[in-house]
Design an enzyme around this catalytic site. Structure first.
Site, PDB file in Angstrom:
ATOM      1  N   GLY A   1       0.825  -1.201   0.000  1.00 63.83           N
ATOM      2  CA  GLY A   1       0.000   0.000   0.000  1.00 63.83           C
ATOM      3  C   GLY A   1       0.858   1.249   0.000  1.00 63.83           C
ATOM      4  O   GLY A   1       0.485   2.284   0.564  1.00 63.83           O
ATOM      5  N   ALA A   2       2.024   1.156  -0.663  1.00 64.93           N
ATOM      6  CA  ALA A   2       3.025   2.224  -0.589  1.00 64.93           C
ATOM      7  C   ALA A   2       2.792   3.344  -1.590  1.00 64.93           C
ATOM      8  O   ALA A   2       3.567   4.294  -1.639  1.00 64.93           O
ATOM      9  CB  ALA A   2       4.421   1.634  -0.804  1.00 64.93           C
TER      10      ALA A   2
ATOM     11  N   ARG B   1       0.431   5.588  -1.684  1.00 67.34           N
ATOM     12  CA  ARG B   1      -0.149   6.823  -1.158  1.00 67.34           C
ATOM     13  C   ARG B   1      -0.394   6.658   0.337  1.00 67.34           C
ATOM     14  O   ARG B   1      -0.186   5.595   0.907  1.00 67.34           O
ATOM     15  CB  ARG B   1      -1.469   7.135  -1.874  1.00 67.34           C
TER      16      ARG B   1
ATOM     17  N   VAL C   1       7.314  -2.197  -7.193  1.00 65.04           N
ATOM     18  CA  VAL C   1       6.759  -3.528  -7.461  1.00 65.04           C
ATOM     19  C   VAL C   1       5.235  -3.415  -7.573  1.00 65.04           C
ATOM     20  O   VAL C   1       4.518  -3.560  -6.580  1.00 65.04           O
ATOM     21  CB  VAL C   1       7.133  -4.528  -6.347  1.00 65.04           C
TER      22      VAL C   1
ATOM     23  N   ASN D   1       0.607  -2.858   5.099  1.00 59.98           N
ATOM     24  CA  ASN D   1      -0.272  -1.703   5.246  1.00 59.98           C
ATOM     25  C   ASN D   1      -1.469  -1.739   4.298  1.00 59.98           C
ATOM     26  O   ASN D   1      -2.514  -1.169   4.597  1.00 59.98           O
ATOM     27  CB  ASN D   1       0.541  -0.426   4.999  1.00 59.98           C
TER      28      ASN D   1
ATOM     29  N   TYR E   1     -14.697  -5.701   6.729  1.00 61.44           N
ATOM     30  CA  TYR E   1     -13.550  -4.937   7.223  1.00 61.44           C
ATOM     31  C   TYR E   1     -13.253  -5.284   8.676  1.00 61.44           C
ATOM     32  O   TYR E   1     -12.107  -5.563   9.046  1.00 61.44           O
ATOM     33  CB  TYR E   1     -13.844  -3.445   7.075  1.00 61.44           C
TER      34      TYR E   1
ATOM     35  N   LYS F   1      -9.829  -7.394   9.741  1.00 60.85           N
ATOM     36  CA  LYS F   1      -8.839  -6.719  10.580  1.00 60.85           C
ATOM     37  C   LYS F   1      -8.729  -7.389  11.954  1.00 60.85           C
ATOM     38  O   LYS F   1      -7.636  -7.461  12.535  1.00 60.85           O
ATOM     39  CB  LYS F   1      -9.183  -5.238  10.723  1.00 60.85           C
TER      40      LYS F   1
END
Length: 255
Positions: free
Chosen positions: A14-15, A17, A61, A91, A159, A163
């Protein structure tokens, strides 16, 4: 935090943003080389530029973590380019489907489970043996504070469930890894001004539930959201200084 991660290799999902981007940039500022995983090539390229501005090495990636083949390719690419991974920050996550369970598409629910739980576990399994062999490693799984209040997000069953499962996996894994030098911790990032709450605010109230929609609209209007950089800073401070394992770190707690 200068040089806190010098010589380490980090992988952040999740890099592209939000919290993931801010975490990746912070790791680079601390001396780490960073593998950046997300779906959007353009967003990853922007993050990579920010990482390099910090003097860090970035590996872009692109991958959809809900796709088994793409996840396998991403893992192989990181191994080929960087070899070992010392710090894994899982993340990436999705908040959908947001609707009554009686009407949800089971296939969509299953994809949410794959992205929010199966992918983090798969990446952990891929890089954990190397961490154990070297006697040092850090696994951080990003969760949500709503897990502490499961009835606080009616309509978000997928969700909450995914989680909660991720947190249970992390705490159990931490006990398993005691004495190895590898830690596993949960991070609850707080109410952050990212694309996810923005997406909820943009939906029709009847789609996501009027109460949930109103809560997200109000929190934004009243300035209750924190920046991704604020939240990532709290996570990075713990990564740099906290050797404990099995913790549920919360942005609202003192590091």
């Amino acid at each position: 935090m200068t040089d806190s991660f010098k010589g380490k290799v980090a992988l952040v999902t999740g890099a592209g943003r939000g919290i993931g981007r801010a975490t990746a940039v912070g790791l680079a500022a601390g001396g780490a080389a960073v593998a950046l995983v997300a779906r959007s090539v353009d967003e990853l390229a922007e993050t990579a530029d920010l990482v390099r501005q910090q003097g860090g090495s970035a590996l872009v990636v692109p991958a959809d973590l809900g796709d088994d083949e793409q996840l396998d390719r991403a893992t192989g690419r990181v191994r080929d380019e960087f070899g070992a991974v010392d710090i894994l920050v899982n993340n990436a996550g999705v908040v959908w489907p947001l609707e009554p369970t009686a009407t949800v598409d089971p296939a969509t629910w299953a994809v949410a489970m794959k992205i929010n739980v199966v992918a983090p576990v798969t990446l952990t399994i891929a890089f954990l043996p190397g961490m154990i062999d070297r006697g040092w490693g850090r696994v951080v799984n990003v969760s949500t504070g709503i897990v502490a209040n499961p009835t606080g997000m009616i309509g978000g069953n997928a969700y909450i469930t995914t989680k909660s499962a991720l947190e249970a996996h992390t705490v159990n894994l931490a006990r398993e890894l005691e004495g190895t030098g590898v830690t596993a911790n949960v991070y609850r990032p707080g109410m952050v001004d990212t694309a996810m709450p923005g997406w909820i605010r943009a939906q029709a109230p009847e789609r996501v539930g009027a109460a949930l929609h109103q809560r997200f609209v109000r929190s934004h209007a009243e300035g209750m959201l924190i920046t991704p950089e604020h939240s990532a800073g709290s996570l990075l401070a713990r990564l740099a200084a906290d050797d404990r394992t099995g913790q549920i770190w919360d942005v609202s707690d003192t590091a």
